[in-house]
Scaffold this motif. Sequence first.
Motif, PDB file in Angstrom:
ATOM      1  N   ASP A  23      -9.616  10.537   6.189  1.00 48.05           N
ATOM      2  CA  ASP A  23      -9.318  11.705   7.538  1.00 48.05           C
ATOM      3  C   ASP A  23      -7.027  10.963   7.499  1.00 48.05           C
ATOM      4  O   ASP A  23      -7.248  12.418   8.093  1.00 48.05           O
ATOM      5  CB  ASP A  23      -9.312  10.512   9.059  1.00 48.05           C
ATOM      6  N   TRP A  24      -6.969  11.608   6.267  1.00 50.47           N
ATOM      7  CA  TRP A  24      -5.720  11.973   6.116  1.00 50.47           C
ATOM      8  C   TRP A  24      -5.095  13.545   6.587  1.00 50.47           C
ATOM      9  O   TRP A  24      -4.222  13.379   6.955  1.00 50.47           O
ATOM     10  CB  TRP A  24      -5.046  11.620   4.760  1.00 50.47           C
ATOM     11  N   PRO A  25      -6.048  14.230   5.925  1.00 52.78           N
ATOM     12  CA  PRO A  25      -5.964  15.466   6.937  1.00 52.78           C
ATOM     13  C   PRO A  25      -5.848  16.028   8.260  1.00 52.78           C
ATOM     14  O   PRO A  25      -4.276  16.728   7.989  1.00 52.78           O
ATOM     15  CB  PRO A  25      -6.347  16.355   6.109  1.00 52.78           C
ATOM     16  N   LEU A  26      -5.925  15.013   8.788  1.00 49.74           N
ATOM     17  CA  LEU A  26      -5.963  15.092  10.388  1.00 49.74           C
ATOM     18  C   LEU A  26      -4.414  14.143  10.928  1.00 49.74           C
ATOM     19  O   LEU A  26      -3.217  14.708  11.794  1.00 49.74           O
ATOM     20  CB  LEU A  26      -6.810  14.254  11.747  1.00 49.74           C
ATOM     21  N   ASP A  27      -4.109  13.959   9.877  1.00 47.78           N
ATOM     22  CA  ASP A  27      -2.581  12.445  10.147  1.00 47.78           C
ATOM     23  C   ASP A  27      -1.432  13.908   9.393  1.00 47.78           C
ATOM     24  O   ASP A  27       0.247  14.065  10.006  1.00 47.78           O
ATOM     25  CB  ASP A  27      -2.609  10.983   9.561  1.00 47.78           C
ATOM     26  N   PHE A  42       5.427   9.796  15.898  1.00 46.97           N
ATOM     27  CA  PHE A  42       4.637   9.998  14.316  1.00 46.97           C
ATOM     28  C   PHE A  42       5.516  11.580  14.082  1.00 46.97           C
ATOM     29  O   PHE A  42       6.649  11.883  14.725  1.00 46.97           O
ATOM     30  CB  PHE A  42       3.769  10.873  15.266  1.00 46.97           C
ATOM     31  N   PRO A  43       5.662  10.819  12.330  1.00 46.04           N
ATOM     32  CA  PRO A  43       6.310  11.323  11.821  1.00 46.04           C
ATOM     33  C   PRO A  43       6.223  13.043  11.732  1.00 46.04           C
ATOM     34  O   PRO A  43       5.435  13.779  12.064  1.00 46.04           O
ATOM     35  CB  PRO A  43       7.025  11.160  10.615  1.00 46.04           C
ATOM     36  N   ALA A  44       7.385  13.495  11.250  1.00 49.30           N
ATOM     37  CA  ALA A  44       7.172  15.912  11.424  1.00 49.30           C
ATOM     38  C   ALA A  44       6.840  15.898   9.998  1.00 49.30           C
ATOM     39  O   ALA A  44       7.918  15.456   9.355  1.00 49.30           O
ATOM     40  CB  ALA A  44       8.633  15.867  12.365  1.00 49.30           C
ATOM     41  N   ASP A  45       6.353  16.813   9.869  1.00 54.49           N
ATOM     42  CA  ASP A  45       6.231  17.397   8.615  1.00 54.49           C
ATOM     43  C   ASP A  45       5.263  16.732   7.162  1.00 54.49           C
ATOM     44  O   ASP A  45       6.533  16.357   6.206  1.00 54.49           O
ATOM     45  CB  ASP A  45       6.762  18.761   8.367  1.00 54.49           C
ATOM     46  N   ILE A  46       4.648  15.179   7.382  1.00 59.12           N
ATOM     47  CA  ILE A  46       4.456  14.686   6.517  1.00 59.12           C
ATOM     48  C   ILE A  46       3.721  15.119   5.000  1.00 59.12           C
ATOM     49  O   ILE A  46       2.861  16.184   5.385  1.00 59.12           O
ATOM     50  CB  ILE A  46       4.092  13.344   6.803  1.00 59.12           C
ATOM     51  N   SER A  47       3.995  14.365   4.386  1.00 62.13           N
ATOM     52  CA  SER A  47       3.321  14.564   2.947  1.00 62.13           C
ATOM     53  C   SER A  47       1.661  14.665   2.436  1.00 62.13           C
ATOM     54  O   SER A  47       1.537  13.592   3.565  1.00 62.13           O
ATOM     55  CB  SER A  47       3.979  14.449   1.935  1.00 62.13           C
ATOM     56  N   GLU A  48       1.032  14.691   2.120  1.00 65.61           N
ATOM     57  CA  GLU A  48      -0.055  14.220   1.337  1.00 65.61           C
ATOM     58  C   GLU A  48      -0.437  12.879   0.904  1.00 65.61           C
ATOM     59  O   GLU A  48      -0.583  11.763   2.252  1.00 65.61           O
ATOM     60  CB  GLU A  48      -1.026  14.772   0.906  1.00 65.61           C
ATOM     61  N   GLU A  49       0.608  12.655   0.091  1.00 67.01           N
ATOM     62  CA  GLU A  49       1.226  11.153   0.449  1.00 67.01           C
ATOM     63  C   GLU A  49       1.039  10.373   1.405  1.00 67.01           C
ATOM     64  O   GLU A  49       0.769   8.934   1.456  1.00 67.01           O
ATOM     65  CB  GLU A  49       2.352  11.227  -1.018  1.00 67.01           C
ATOM     66  N   VAL A  50       2.602  10.501   2.296  1.00 69.33           N
ATOM     67  CA  VAL A  50       2.557  10.357   3.609  1.00 69.33           C
ATOM     68  C   VAL A  50       1.327   9.969   4.428  1.00 69.33           C
ATOM     69  O   VAL A  50       0.943   8.986   4.870  1.00 69.33           O
ATOM     70  CB  VAL A  50       3.945  10.223   3.965  1.00 69.33           C
ATOM     71  N   ALA A  51       1.147  11.051   5.058  1.00 67.45           N
ATOM     72  CA  ALA A  51      -0.715  10.939   5.375  1.00 67.45           C
ATOM     73  C   ALA A  51      -1.458   9.617   4.881  1.00 67.45           C
ATOM     74  O   ALA A  51      -2.600   8.700   5.931  1.00 67.45           O
ATOM     75  CB  ALA A  51      -1.151  12.189   5.346  1.00 67.45           C
TER      76      ALA A  51
END
Length: 174
Positions: A23-27, A42-51
């Motif tokens: 579900d990381w793409p939702l984050d 919620f942080p802005a514009d997170i990367s895939e790694e952070v998600a």
Amino acid sequence: MELPDVLGLPVPGARLRALRADDWPLDQALSQVPDVPRWTYFPADISEEVARERVSRSLALRADGRGGRFVVELAGAGVGAVGLVERVDGPYVHYAFLPAGRGRGLATLAVRAVAHWALVHGAHDVRAHTMLGNVASERVLERASFERSGVDVDPLGVTVERWTRTRRTDPTHQ
């Protein structure tokens, strides 16, 4: 607190299901909606790694029995997330929705379902915070039978409105 895997919602095609690793793409998508980082932690514009890391932390929280998140699905697509976390003073609910999940009452229904579950499973009350001025989130909590319970400054220096839903204010506990 052992959260269920699925909670039903009284909307055709809608449900709450436990967050999964995929579900990381939702984050990541939530981080790109301008008002989500503005009105939440919620942080802005997170990367895939952070998600992926955020989802992993949520899964660990669930595994440890300290809370967890649900994906709000509509017709099989994730349109938001609702979480419940156990803190020293009790459970707290938090939520964020993509534009596709807004305006349908899903946030209210999801918050109500998670809070009701916590109350039925032993919580004396369920709490939430909104940043001052977040009128949309305030309306969600009001419709979900939460009551204003004061104003605080959080550890980050953000002024927040406190909200509480008790068994007394839970419409299904009458």
